[in-house]
Design an enzyme around this catalytic site. Structure first.
Site, PDB file in Angstrom:
ATOM      1  N   VAL A  12     -96.188  21.488 -21.153  1.00  0.00           N
ATOM      2  CA  VAL A  12     -96.290  20.716 -22.643  1.00  0.00           C
ATOM      3  C   VAL A  12     -95.155  21.821 -23.340  1.00  0.00           C
ATOM      4  CG1 VAL A  12     -98.794  20.330 -22.495  1.00  0.00           C
ATOM      5  CG2 VAL A  12     -98.341  22.713 -23.106  1.00  0.00           C
ATOM      6  N   SER A  13     -94.743  21.184 -24.342  1.00  0.00           N
ATOM      7  CA  SER A  13     -93.655  21.660 -24.956  1.00  0.00           C
ATOM      8  C   SER A  13     -93.754  22.962 -25.907  1.00  0.00           C
ATOM      9  CB  SER A  13     -92.827  20.676 -25.784  1.00  0.00           C
ATOM     10  OG  SER A  13     -92.421  19.694 -25.081  1.00  0.00           O
TER      11      SER A  13
END
Length: 209
Positions: A12-13
Site C-alpha cells: 500500500v502507498s
C-alpha cells in the site's frame, strides 16, 4: 510433482492504508501467511522496497510469487517487465490474482505489457491531476480556512491527493481544514475506477497511487 513454495507480496502507498484485503486474498490464493511479504507507505513507482527485495530474495527455482494485481508489484512497465524477467530467469512463476504469467506465450506477454502500461498511465494521471489541482487550488485560495463541509470540487481534489499517497492524513487535515473522519468519508464516497487488471473484484481494498 510441484514441490516449490508459494510466496506472496502486498503493498500500500501510505502508512494509513490497510493491507488486510490484499493479505486475505493472497491467503485465499494459497499463500501461507508467514510467506507474505509486505511494504507499507511505499509507492509502486519506487523499485527499491524492503518487502519486495525480501520477497524476490526468498524465491527459489520452482517457487511461485503471487500478487493480487500487477500494480501492487510495479507502477511502471519497465519495472514490471524487469521483475518478471528476473523471476523467469530464476525459474520462478508469477501469479497475478490467480492467473499465472507465461513469458513464452505471445498473448500472455501482450496482456502483461498492456496491464503494465495501464498501471503506469494511472500513476502518471494521478500525479498530473494532483499537481494541477494543487496549483489551481492554491491560486484561487480554495484550500484556506476551515469550513464544515467540502464542496464537490474540493472533495474530489482531497480524494486525488489521498490516493496519490504523497500527503499524510495530518497534512490533508491541515491543508483542507477538515477532520480525519471527513477525509475517510470523502474517500469512501468517491467512485472507484474500473480496473482492467487480472484481479478479483473483492480484493481491491484501499486504492492508491
Amino acid at each position: 510433482m510441484d514441490t516449490g513454495w508459494t510466496l506472496g507480496y502486498a503493498r500500500v502507498s501510505t502508512a494509513g492504508q490497510d493491507l488486510t484485503a490484499q493479505t486475505d486474498a493472497l491467503v485465499a490464493l494459497g499463500v501461507p501467511m508467514e510467506r507474505v511479504f509486505t511494504d507499507k507507505g511505499m509507492t509502486g513507482t519506487k523499485r527499491d522496497r524492503p518487502g519486495l527485495r525480501a520477497a524476490l530474495a526468498a524465491c527459489r527455482p520452482g517457487d511461485t510469487l503471487v500478487v493480487t494485481k500487477l500494480d501492487r508489484l510495479a507502477r511502471s512497465l519497465r519495472d514490471a517487465t524487469d521483475i518478471a524477467a528476473e523471476l523467469t530467469k530464476k525459474d520462478v512463476r508469477l501469479n497475478l490474482g490467480g492467473s499465472v504469467y507465461d513469458p513464452t506465450d505471445p498473448v500472455g506477454r501482450l496482456l502483461f505489457n498492456v496491464l503494465g502500461m495501464v498501471a503506469e498511465f494511472e500513476s502518471d494521471l494521478i500525479r498530473a491531476r494532483t499537481r494541477e489541482g494543487t496549483a489551481t487550488a492554491k491560486v484561487k485560495g480554495k484550500l484556506k480556512g476551515r469550513k464544515p463541509k467540502l464542496s464537490p470540487t474540493r472533495e474530489r481534489l482531497l480524494v486525488d491527493l489521498y490516493r496519490a499517497g504523497d500527503h499524510t492524513i495530518t497534512e490533508l487535515m491541515e491543508l483542507f481544514g477538515v477532520g480525519r473522519a471527513t477525509i475517510y468519508r470523502a474517500r469512501d464516497r468517491a467512485p472507484i475506477a474500473a480496473s482492467t487488471d487480472l484481479t478479483l473484484a473483492r480484493v481491491d481494498g484501499e486504492h492508491e497511487a
